[in-house]
Design a protein around this motif. Structure first.
Motif, PDB file in Angstrom:
ATOM      1  N   LYS A  43      85.919   7.230  53.221  1.00  0.00           N
ATOM      2  CA  LYS A  43      85.559   6.015  53.714  1.00  0.00           C
ATOM      3  C   LYS A  43      84.819   6.300  55.069  1.00  0.00           C
ATOM      4  CE  LYS A  43      87.509   1.912  55.352  1.00  0.00           C
ATOM      5  NZ  LYS A  43      88.417   0.771  55.519  1.00  0.00           N
ATOM      6  N   SER A  81      80.715   3.185  52.542  1.00  0.00           N
ATOM      7  CA  SER A  81      81.569   3.738  51.665  1.00  0.00           C
ATOM      8  C   SER A  81      82.908   3.466  51.615  1.00  0.00           C
ATOM      9  CB  SER A  81      81.252   5.150  51.764  1.00  0.00           C
ATOM     10  OG  SER A  81      82.221   5.933  50.957  1.00  0.00           O
ATOM     11  N   MET A  82      83.536   3.135  50.552  1.00  0.00           N
ATOM     12  CA  MET A  82      85.072   2.647  50.653  1.00  0.00           C
ATOM     13  C   MET A  82      85.876   3.912  50.423  1.00  0.00           C
ATOM     14  SD  MET A  82      86.327  -0.578  48.471  1.00  0.00           S
ATOM     15  CE  MET A  82      87.897  -1.517  48.913  1.00  0.00           C
ATOM     16  N   GLY A  83      85.469   4.934  49.885  1.00  0.00           N
ATOM     17  CA  GLY A  83      85.955   6.042  49.611  1.00  0.00           C
ATOM     18  C   GLY A  83      86.563   6.194  48.154  1.00  0.00           C
ATOM     19  N   LYS A  85      88.897   5.711  45.124  1.00  0.00           N
ATOM     20  CA  LYS A  85      89.821   5.025  44.495  1.00  0.00           C
ATOM     21  C   LYS A  85      90.312   5.553  43.037  1.00  0.00           C
ATOM     22  CE  LYS A  85      89.565   2.590  48.117  1.00  0.00           C
ATOM     23  NZ  LYS A  85      90.401   2.543  49.148  1.00  0.00           N
ATOM     24  N   GLU A 110      85.770  -5.708  52.057  1.00  0.00           N
ATOM     25  CA  GLU A 110      86.289  -4.814  50.830  1.00  0.00           C
ATOM     26  C   GLU A 110      87.236  -5.786  50.030  1.00  0.00           C
ATOM     27  OE1 GLU A 110      88.136  -1.242  52.711  1.00  0.00           O
ATOM     28  OE2 GLU A 110      86.355  -0.906  53.981  1.00  0.00           O
ATOM     29  N   ASN A 125      84.268   5.314  43.295  1.00  0.00           N
ATOM     30  CA  ASN A 125      83.907   5.706  44.807  1.00  0.00           C
ATOM     31  C   ASN A 125      82.879   4.431  44.839  1.00  0.00           C
ATOM     32  OD1 ASN A 125      83.873   8.181  42.959  1.00  0.00           O
ATOM     33  ND2 ASN A 125      84.809   8.741  45.237  1.00  0.00           N
ATOM     34  N   TYR A 127      80.431   1.854  46.881  1.00  0.00           N
ATOM     35  CA  TYR A 127      79.314   2.179  48.016  1.00  0.00           C
ATOM     36  C   TYR A 127      78.439   0.871  48.085  1.00  0.00           C
ATOM     37  CZ  TYR A 127      75.483   4.284  45.681  1.00  0.00           C
ATOM     38  OH  TYR A 127      74.460   4.446  44.892  1.00  0.00           O
TER      39      TYR A 127
END
Length: 141
Positions: A43, A81-83, A85, A110, A125, A127
């Protein structure tokens, strides 16, 4: 007869020159890409405001057609970027963008899957890439 023809040609030329072109004003921000996959595994929120950083997104095949060569002089870019999941149903984007006298305040949104919702069991992922049409300092909330 020649004078009348000459007068008509002059009138047409003057009317063509007199046409005014309207300038197109850009919105404060534009979401260039928003996806649930192909993002980073970690993230992060990154502000791109320098020419050397700009080359990274300018050369991206998906963004190439959406970014002009001179955009780095008139805009800043955000990579959100949320990283990684473990399931689908996650997304990252912009909730709001507010301009003040000194800066731009960006509120990131988010979202995750709703409780009990059916989602894919594949790693995703999420983004997002955003163009902020201002060179003011950016504050991310």
């Amino acid at each position: 007869m020649k004078r009348i023809l000459l007068f008509l040609i002059m009138a047409v030329l003057v009317s063509c020159v007199a046409a005014k072109t309207a300038s197109v004003e850009r919105p404060l921000y534009e979401v260039l890409v928003q996806k649930s996959y192909d993002g980073a595994k970690v993230k992060f929120y990154e502000i791109i405001s320098q020419p050397d950083e700009f080359m990274m997104i300018k050369n991206d095949p998906e963004l190439k057609s959406k970014i002009g060569a001179n955009d780095i002089n008139t805009a800043n870019f955000l990579i959100l970027s949320m990283g990684e999941k473990a399931t689908g149903g996650y997304a990252i984007g912009i909730e709001s963008v507010t301009e003040t006298d000194k800066n731009i305040i960006v509120t990131v949104k988010e979202t995750g899957p709703e409780t009990g919702a059916m989602v894919t069991t594949a790693y995703t992922n999420p983004y997002c890439v955003v163009r902020i049409n201002s060179k003011k300092e950016i504050i991310i909330k």
